[in-house]
Scaffold this motif. Structure first.
Motif, mmCIF file in Angstrom:
data_model
loop_
_atom_site.group_PDB
_atom_site.id
_atom_site.type_symbol
_atom_site.label_atom_id
_atom_site.label_comp_id
_atom_site.label_asym_id
_atom_site.label_seq_id
_atom_site.Cartn_x
_atom_site.Cartn_y
_atom_site.Cartn_z
ATOM 1 N N ARG A 17 0.848 -1.187 0.000
ATOM 2 C CA ARG A 17 0.000 0.000 0.000
ATOM 3 C C ARG A 17 0.888 1.244 0.000
ATOM 4 O O ARG A 17 1.981 1.233 0.564
ATOM 5 C CB ARG A 17 -0.925 0.015 1.223
ATOM 6 N N LYS A 18 0.381 2.317 -0.609
ATOM 7 C CA LYS A 18 1.144 3.558 -0.629
ATOM 8 C C LYS A 18 1.093 4.226 0.731
ATOM 9 O O LYS A 18 0.055 4.224 1.400
ATOM 10 C CB LYS A 18 0.586 4.505 -1.691
ATOM 11 N N LEU A 19 2.220 4.794 1.132
ATOM 12 C CA LEU A 19 2.269 5.555 2.368
ATOM 13 C C LEU A 19 1.792 6.976 2.059
ATOM 14 O O LEU A 19 2.575 7.885 1.812
ATOM 15 C CB LEU A 19 3.687 5.580 2.940
ATOM 16 N N GLY A 20 0.480 7.137 2.029
ATOM 17 C CA GLY A 20 -0.094 8.419 1.660
ATOM 18 C C GLY A 20 -0.062 8.637 0.159
ATOM 19 O O GLY A 20 0.448 7.821 -0.608
ATOM 20 N N LYS A 21 -0.589 9.778 -0.265
ATOM 21 C CA LYS A 21 -0.771 10.016 -1.697
ATOM 22 C C LYS A 21 0.546 10.144 -2.457
ATOM 23 O O LYS A 21 0.593 9.937 -3.664
ATOM 24 C CB LYS A 21 -1.623 11.268 -1.914
ATOM 25 N N ASN A 22 1.628 10.477 -1.753
ATOM 26 C CA ASN A 22 2.920 10.653 -2.418
ATOM 27 C C ASN A 22 3.801 9.414 -2.381
ATOM 28 O O ASN A 22 4.954 9.465 -2.807
ATOM 29 C CB ASN A 22 3.670 11.835 -1.794
ATOM 30 N N GLY A 23 3.279 8.316 -1.811
ATOM 31 C CA GLY A 23 4.067 7.090 -1.748
ATOM 32 C C GLY A 23 5.170 7.208 -0.718
ATOM 33 O O GLY A 23 5.174 8.132 0.090
ATOM 34 N N PRO A 24 6.109 6.287 -0.668
ATOM 35 C CA PRO A 24 6.300 5.108 -1.515
ATOM 36 C C PRO A 24 5.388 3.960 -1.118
ATOM 37 O O PRO A 24 4.640 4.060 -0.141
ATOM 38 C CB PRO A 24 7.761 4.748 -1.232
ATOM 39 N N GLU A 25 5.449 2.857 -1.867
ATOM 40 C CA GLU A 25 4.723 1.659 -1.489
ATOM 41 C C GLU A 25 5.487 0.926 -0.396
ATOM 42 O O GLU A 25 6.700 0.757 -0.460
ATOM 43 C CB GLU A 25 4.540 0.735 -2.694
ATOM 44 N N ILE A 26 4.746 0.510 0.617
ATOM 45 C CA ILE A 26 5.316 -0.298 1.695
ATOM 46 C C ILE A 26 4.390 -1.489 1.922
ATOM 47 O O ILE A 26 3.253 -1.514 1.432
ATOM 48 C CB ILE A 26 5.472 0.504 3.005
ATOM 49 N N SER A 27 4.851 -2.459 2.659
ATOM 50 C CA SER A 27 3.991 -3.599 2.965
ATOM 51 C C SER A 27 2.838 -3.145 3.855
ATOM 52 O O SER A 27 3.007 -2.311 4.748
ATOM 53 C CB SER A 27 4.787 -4.705 3.665
ATOM 54 N N ALA A 28 1.648 -3.690 3.603
ATOM 55 C CA ALA A 28 0.477 -3.328 4.400
ATOM 56 C C ALA A 28 0.667 -3.710 5.858
ATOM 57 O O ALA A 28 0.110 -3.081 6.763
ATOM 58 C CB ALA A 28 -0.769 -4.013 3.837
ATOM 59 N N LEU A 29 1.460 -4.728 6.101
ATOM 60 C CA LEU A 29 1.832 -5.143 7.442
ATOM 61 C C LEU A 29 3.264 -4.741 7.707
ATOM 62 O O LEU A 29 4.153 -5.013 6.907
ATOM 63 C CB LEU A 29 1.699 -6.664 7.592
ATOM 64 N N GLY A 30 3.487 -4.061 8.819
ATOM 65 C CA GLY A 30 4.839 -3.717 9.231
ATOM 66 C C GLY A 30 5.153 -4.336 10.575
ATOM 67 O O GLY A 30 4.361 -5.094 11.139
ATOM 68 N N ILE A 31 6.318 -4.000 11.095
ATOM 69 C CA ILE A 31 6.766 -4.489 12.402
ATOM 70 C C ILE A 31 6.772 -3.319 13.377
ATOM 71 O O ILE A 31 7.459 -2.320 13.151
ATOM 72 C CB ILE A 31 8.182 -5.078 12.329
ATOM 73 N N GLY A 32 6.026 -3.445 14.458
ATOM 74 C CA GLY A 32 6.106 -2.485 15.546
ATOM 75 C C GLY A 32 7.235 -2.910 16.475
ATOM 76 O O GLY A 32 7.107 -3.882 17.223
ATOM 77 N N ALA A 33 8.353 -2.197 16.430
ATOM 78 C CA ALA A 33 9.571 -2.661 17.089
ATOM 79 C C ALA A 33 9.667 -2.261 18.560
ATOM 80 O O ALA A 33 10.728 -2.400 19.168
ATOM 81 C CB ALA A 33 10.798 -2.168 16.326
ATOM 82 N N MET A 34 8.571 -1.803 19.159
ATOM 83 C CA MET A 34 8.559 -1.631 20.611
ATOM 84 C C MET A 34 8.821 -2.972 21.296
ATOM 85 O O MET A 34 9.420 -3.035 22.375
ATOM 86 C CB MET A 34 7.213 -1.068 21.072
ATOM 87 N N SER A 35 8.396 -4.040 20.622
ATOM 88 C CA SER A 35 8.572 -5.384 21.182
ATOM 89 C C SER A 35 10.037 -5.805 21.219
ATOM 90 O O SER A 35 10.380 -6.798 21.860
ATOM 91 C CB SER A 35 7.773 -6.398 20.366
#
Length: 332
Positions: free
Chosen positions: A4-22
C-alpha cells in the motif's frame, strides 16, 4: 505481501509492518537474537516497514535494528524505516514533550547514529507539545526533510483537526494511532480525514495488546509488565470480562481455519486502502499469524459477523489510564 502507498505521495510499503517496541522488553523479556529472527522472517515474507522510536528501551530498539542492518548487507534497501521523537523528561524527571526544532533534530541525529543511517524514511512527532502551534511543528519537520535527514513526515496520536492544521504547512505522510477491534477511536473522524488528505493511517496495537489473539497475555504475567499492570483493560474485573468477550472471536477464527490474530489484522486492513498496520511481537510463530492476516481478504459477510461478535464499544475499561492518556489528543 500486499503493498500500500504511504499516503498520496508514496512510496509503497507492505500493508503489514513491524512495531519494534517489542524489541525493547515492553511486553516481556527478549533478546537481540530473537529480534533478528523476526527481521529475517520479515524479509522472507516481504514485510518492508519497520516502526521504532528513540524511547523504545531508551534506544535499544533502534540499536537492535541498526546492528541487524550493519551485519546483513543489502537489507537497508529492503526496509522502509520509521522512527519518532518528542517524548522526554523535564528537570524534575517528569515525562513531558518537546516539539522544538532543536530537540527534534538532536533526537533524530541520535536515532540515525543508533540505526547507522544518514536518513530515515519516515519521522514522527511522537507526542504533541500543546503550547506550540502544530503548524510551527510541521514547519520544523519540513526543514528536516529539506536537510535530507527524513523522507516522510508523520504525527502520532493527533486529532483530525490537528492533522488539518498541520497539512496547511506541509503534506503529512502518515498519522499513527491505536486502531483495532478493541479501539475504534479513529472511526470518529481520523480515518476519514486521513483518506481525504492523502495521509496514511498507521494502526498500532491492532491485536489489542494480545486480547485479539489465540493466546492473550495470562493474568499472572501482567504484574510483571509495567504498562499493562496499570492499564484499565488488564485490571480485574475488566481483564476477565475482556477475555470472555473475545472468546467469540477465537471461536469464529477457528471455524474459518485462521488464527485470531490473523482475523484481527485482516479486519483492520479492510477498513481502508490508506490503512497499514504495525503490530509487534517477540515470537516468529506469532509473526507468521500476523503475515497470514495481511494476506486474508475477508468477505462482507465475514466482516459483518466479526462486527456482531465484537460490536463498537464492547471492551471493558479505557485503552489508557489517566497517566498514559497524557499526550494523545482527545477529540470525542
Amino acid at each position: 505481501m500486499k503493498l500500500r502507498k504511504l499516503g498520496k505521495n508514496g512510496p509503497e510499503i507492505s500493508a503489514l509492518g513491524i512495531g519494534a517496541m517489542s524489541f525493547a522488553n515492553f511486553y516481556g523479556p527478549t533478546t537481540e537474537e530473537n529480534s533478528y529472527a523476526i527481521l529475517h522472517a520479515a524479509l522472507e515474507a516481504g514485510v518492508t516497514h519497520i516502526d521504532t522510536s528513540n524511547v523504545y528501551g531508551m534506544g535499544r530498539s533502534e540499536t537492535t535494528i541498526g546492528t541487524f542492518l550493519r551485519d546483513n548487507p543489502g537489507t537497508r534497501e529492503r526496509f522502509h524505516i520509521a522512527t519518532k521523537a518528542a517524548i522526554t523528561k523535564d528537570a524534575q524527571g517528569n515525562r513531558c514533550f518537546d516539539n522544538s526544532l532543536a530537540h527534534l533534530e538532536s533526537e533524530l541525529d541520535g536515532s540515525l547514529k543508533r540505526l547507522g543511517l544518514d536518513h530515515v524514511d519516515l519521522f514522527y512527532v511522537h507526542r504533541r507539545q500543546a503550547d506550540i502551534p502544530i503548524e510551527e511543528v510541521a514547519g520544523h519537520m519540513a526543514l528536516l526533510q529539506q536537510k535530507g535527514k527524513i523522507k516522510g513526515i508523520g504525527f502520532s496520536e493527533i486529532a483530525p483537526y490537528s492533522l488539518r492544521r498541520a497539512a496547511t504547512e506541509c503534506h503529512v505522510d502518515a498519522v499513527q494511532n491505536e486502531y483495532s477491534l478493541a479501539t475504534r477511536l479513529p472511526e470518529m473522524g481520523l480515518l476519514r480525514t486521513c483518506a481525504e488528505l492523502g495521509t496514511a493511517l498507521v494502526a498500532f496495537s491492532s491485536v489489542g495488546r494480545s486480547l485479539l489473539t489465540d493466546t492473550p497475555i495470562p493474568l499472572e504475567t501482567i504484574p510483571n509488565l509495567e504498562f499493562l499492570r496499570v492499564n484499565p483493560r488488564f485490571i480485574e474485573p475488566n481483564y476477565s470480562a475482556n477475555i470472555a468477550a473475545t472468546d467469540g472471536l477465537r471461536t469464529y477464527a477457528a471455524e474459518l481455519g485462521h488464527s485470531t490474530a490473523a482475523l484481527a489484522i485482516a479486519w483492520v486492513l479492510a477498513q481502508g486502502e490508506h490503512v497499514v498496520t504495525i503490530p509487534g511481537t517477540r515470537s516468529v510463530g506469532h509473526f507468521a499469524q500476523l503475515v497470514e492476516g495481511a494476506q486474508l481478504e475477508l468477505t462482507p459477510a465475514q466482516l459483518a459477523r466479526i462486527e456482531e461478535i465484537l460490536p463498537v464499544g464492547w471492551a471493558w475499561g479505557d485503552r489508557y489510564n489517566e497517566a498514559q492518556n497524557i499526550g494523545p489528543e482527545r477529540y470525542c
